[in-house]
Structures are given as C-alpha cells and as structure tokens.
Design a protein around this motif. Structure first.
Motif, short mmCIF file in Angstrom:
data_model
loop_
_atom_site.label_atom_id
_atom_site.label_comp_id
_atom_site.label_asym_id
_atom_site.label_seq_id
_atom_site.Cartn_x
_atom_site.Cartn_y
_atom_site.Cartn_z
N GLU A 1 0.82 -1.21 0.00
CA GLU A 1 0.00 0.00 0.00
C GLU A 1 0.86 1.27 0.00
N LEU A 2 1.96 1.22 0.72
CA LEU A 2 2.86 2.37 0.76
C LEU A 2 3.45 2.65 -0.62
N ILE A 3 3.84 1.60 -1.33
CA ILE A 3 4.38 1.77 -2.68
C ILE A 3 3.30 2.28 -3.63
N MET A 4 2.11 1.70 -3.52
CA MET A 4 1.04 2.05 -4.46
C MET A 4 0.54 3.47 -4.28
N VAL A 5 0.57 3.99 -3.06
CA VAL A 5 0.13 5.36 -2.87
C VAL A 5 1.05 6.32 -3.61
N HIS A 6 2.32 5.95 -3.71
CA HIS A 6 3.26 6.80 -4.45
C HIS A 6 3.14 6.58 -5.96
N VAL A 7 2.97 5.33 -6.36
CA VAL A 7 2.81 5.05 -7.79
C VAL A 7 1.58 5.76 -8.35
N LEU A 8 0.46 5.68 -7.63
CA LEU A 8 -0.78 6.28 -8.11
C LEU A 8 -0.82 7.79 -7.92
N SER A 9 0.14 8.32 -7.15
CA SER A 9 0.21 9.78 -7.03
C SER A 9 0.95 10.40 -8.21
N ILE A 10 1.72 9.61 -8.96
CA ILE A 10 2.50 10.16 -10.07
C ILE A 10 1.60 10.78 -11.15
N PRO A 11 0.53 10.10 -11.62
CA PRO A 11 -0.35 10.77 -12.60
C PRO A 11 -0.96 12.06 -12.05
N TYR A 12 -1.31 12.05 -10.78
CA TYR A 12 -1.86 13.26 -10.16
C TYR A 12 -0.84 14.40 -10.16
N LEU A 13 0.38 14.10 -9.76
CA LEU A 13 1.41 15.14 -9.69
C LEU A 13 1.76 15.66 -11.07
N LEU A 14 1.79 14.78 -12.07
CA LEU A 14 2.05 15.22 -13.44
C LEU A 14 0.93 16.12 -13.95
N PRO B 1 -8.09 17.82 -9.96
CA PRO B 1 -7.30 16.57 -9.98
C PRO B 1 -7.29 15.85 -8.64
N MET B 2 -7.50 16.60 -7.53
CA MET B 2 -7.51 15.97 -6.21
C MET B 2 -8.65 14.95 -6.06
N SER B 3 -9.67 15.09 -6.90
CA SER B 3 -10.81 14.16 -6.83
C SER B 3 -10.43 12.76 -7.30
N TYR B 4 -9.30 12.65 -7.98
CA TYR B 4 -8.91 11.37 -8.59
C TYR B 4 -7.71 10.73 -7.91
N PHE B 5 -7.33 11.25 -6.75
CA PHE B 5 -6.26 10.63 -5.97
C PHE B 5 -6.72 10.56 -4.52
N ASP B 6 -6.93 9.35 -4.02
CA ASP B 6 -7.46 9.14 -2.68
C ASP B 6 -6.49 8.27 -1.89
N ALA B 7 -5.64 8.92 -1.11
CA ALA B 7 -4.66 8.18 -0.30
C ALA B 7 -5.34 7.33 0.77
N ALA C 1 -6.45 7.10 -12.21
CA ALA C 1 -5.09 7.37 -12.67
C ALA C 1 -5.08 7.59 -14.18
N GLY C 2 -5.87 6.79 -14.90
CA GLY C 2 -5.96 6.96 -16.35
C GLY C 2 -6.59 8.30 -16.73
N ILE C 3 -7.59 8.71 -15.96
CA ILE C 3 -8.22 10.01 -16.22
C ILE C 3 -7.21 11.13 -16.03
N LEU C 4 -6.41 11.04 -14.99
CA LEU C 4 -5.39 12.06 -14.73
C LEU C 4 -4.34 12.10 -15.84
N LEU C 5 -3.93 10.93 -16.33
CA LEU C 5 -2.97 10.90 -17.43
C LEU C 5 -3.58 11.49 -18.70
#
Length: 267
Positions: free
Chosen positions: A160-173, A223-229, A243-247
């Motif tokens: 879960e710790l890894i995935m929260v960072h992986v799925l935050s990448i599209p949001y941050l981009l 974009p915050m609506s599409y990233f839920d830690a 994540a796809g929507i953000l990309l």
C-alpha cells in the motif's frame, strides 16, 4: 539534439528534488514518530469524538480528521492528503509555470531556438524534467517511512505504501501540466507562478467543500478528486481508472500548451 533539454532541465531540478525529498522525509518521520501517541489519544478521546460530531463533514474530510485513529489513517489523512497531494502538487505547478515563461523572460529561449530543435521538443522535454523531483521524492520518502515504521507497532503494509506513491504520479504530473499551461498563456513568470499557486489551492478547496452542495459535480474538474490516499492505505483499493483520467487530462493540457507555444511570439 537528443534529449539535451531534458538532460539540462533534469540536472537543474536535481538539487531542489533532493531538498524537497529531505523535507518530506523529515515531515513524514515526524508523523511516524508521533503516530502511537496521537492515534491512541485520539481513539480514546471523548472530546475528539464530540468535535467530530459537531464539525461539518466537508471540513472533516478536507483535513483527514476521520482517519486519525491509525498509523495508515494519520499518514493518509494528514501527510498524503495535505502535504504530498496539495503542497507537492502546488510546488510542481509553480515550478512548471516558471519554466517556459522564465526562459522567455530571461532571453534564454532565443538562444535555445537558435539550435536545430523544435518548440514541441522543448516543451515536452521541459515538462518531462518534472519527473526528476517526482521520482526522487517517490523513492526516498516511502523508503524512509517504511524504515521508520519498523520501530513502532503496528508497521505499515509495504504494498500500500508503494502504491500510494505510484498512483500519485499521474496526479502530480497533472498538477505540473496545469502550471505548464499557465506558463505559455500568461505574460510573465511571476504572474504565471502566482496563478499556479492560486489555481491549485482553489481546486483543492473546490474538491473539499463543494461536493455537499447542489454543484457537487464541479468537484470533478479538480485533480484531487482522482487521488485518494485514504482508499489506498486504509482499504487497499487501487483506482487505476482515476489514474488513467489524470494521465488523459495531462495529455490534453500538454496539447493545449503545445498549441499555444508553437504559435506564440516569444519576443
């Protein structure tokens, strides 16, 4: 020129990437170190439970108060929702907003375009250089959090710790792409960077407080609506659709930036 712009911009961002990674690491470690005391006191506090019943639900969700009774909840609600998503997103938007416009204002763009390189290449590689702070922080921060949690009970799930960072990448981009659009739309670097801060913070407030109104659908533009830690760390739910929507949104914003930049007068 082969990735010269990306190489130059990436090296230029490396120092700040390390700095922001250290800052996030220290902040995350503070949450980890205080988690046993905070979560125990919150769970046993009748006063906290009373406050939770009195506060508006949007306020509770905006500041992650509903999940402060566990380590994962504390990290998700306070660190990842506020510090990582909001402040890191604002930093990337601010940085991107000053990139192209900064080069134009300081007459570096003329020199760069004197080389056999297209404006599209400059724009794309400048944007891709944002991956340097994103990836550096996304490696150093979770590694430090995991090591820190080894000394407390209970520890955190690595996946879960890894995935929260992986799925935050599209949001941050996506946040960076918002800044890039402002960089080519507005007339000077300071205006673009100030606008980036204002837009990202306004989107955060929109996503936090408007869903309970009759215009709740407007929150979907944030974009915050599409990233839920919280969903990732507390429930183990991975939303790849969001994540796809953000990309996709990032690609659209990049296309808008490219359309504007290739047609603008940089004199």
């Amino acid at each position: 020129m082969t990735l010269d712009v990306l190489r130059y911009e990436g090296e230029h961002r490396l120092k700040s990437a390390l700095g922001i990674s250290v800052a996030f690491t220290l902040l995350a470690m503070l949450f980890v170190a205080t988690a046993p005391l905070v979560t125990t006191n919150v769970a046993a506090s009748a006063q906290f439970k009373q406050i939770m019943t009195e506060l508006p639900q949007p306020f509770i969700e905006a500041f992650g108060l509903q999940s402060m009774t566990s380590l994962e909840g504390l990290l998700a609600g306070e660190f990842y929702t506020l510090m990582w998503a909001v402040f890191f997103g604002i930093y990337l938007a601010y940085s991107a907003a000053g990139s192209v416009r900064g080069d134009i204002d300081e007459d570096r763009m003329d020199v760069l375009l004197a080389n056999p390189i297209s404006r599209t290449t400059i724009l794309v590689e400048t944007f891709l250089s944002l991956l340097v702070p994103v990836l550096v922080a996304s490696v150093i921060t979770p590694a430090a959090i995991y090591v820190g949690t080894l000394f407390i009970e209970p520890s955190i799930a690595v996946e879960e710790l890894i995935m929260v960072h992986v799925l935050s990448i599209p949001y941050l981009l996506c946040c960076g792409a918002i800044g890039l659009v402002l960089s080519v739309l507005l007339n000077d670097k300071d205006t673009a960077q100030n606008a980036a801060i204002g837009v990202l913070f306004a989107l955060y407030l929109l996503q936090s407080f408007i869903p309970v109104t009759d215009y709740g659908w407007l929150a979907n533009i944030a974009p915050m609506s599409y990233f839920d830690a919280n969903a990732i760390l507390l429930e183990g739910t991975y939303d790849f659709t969001s994540a796809g929507i953000l990309l996709a949104a990032t690609l659209v914003l990049m296309a808008v930036s490219q359309f504007r930049f290739t047609r603008m007068d940089i004199q």
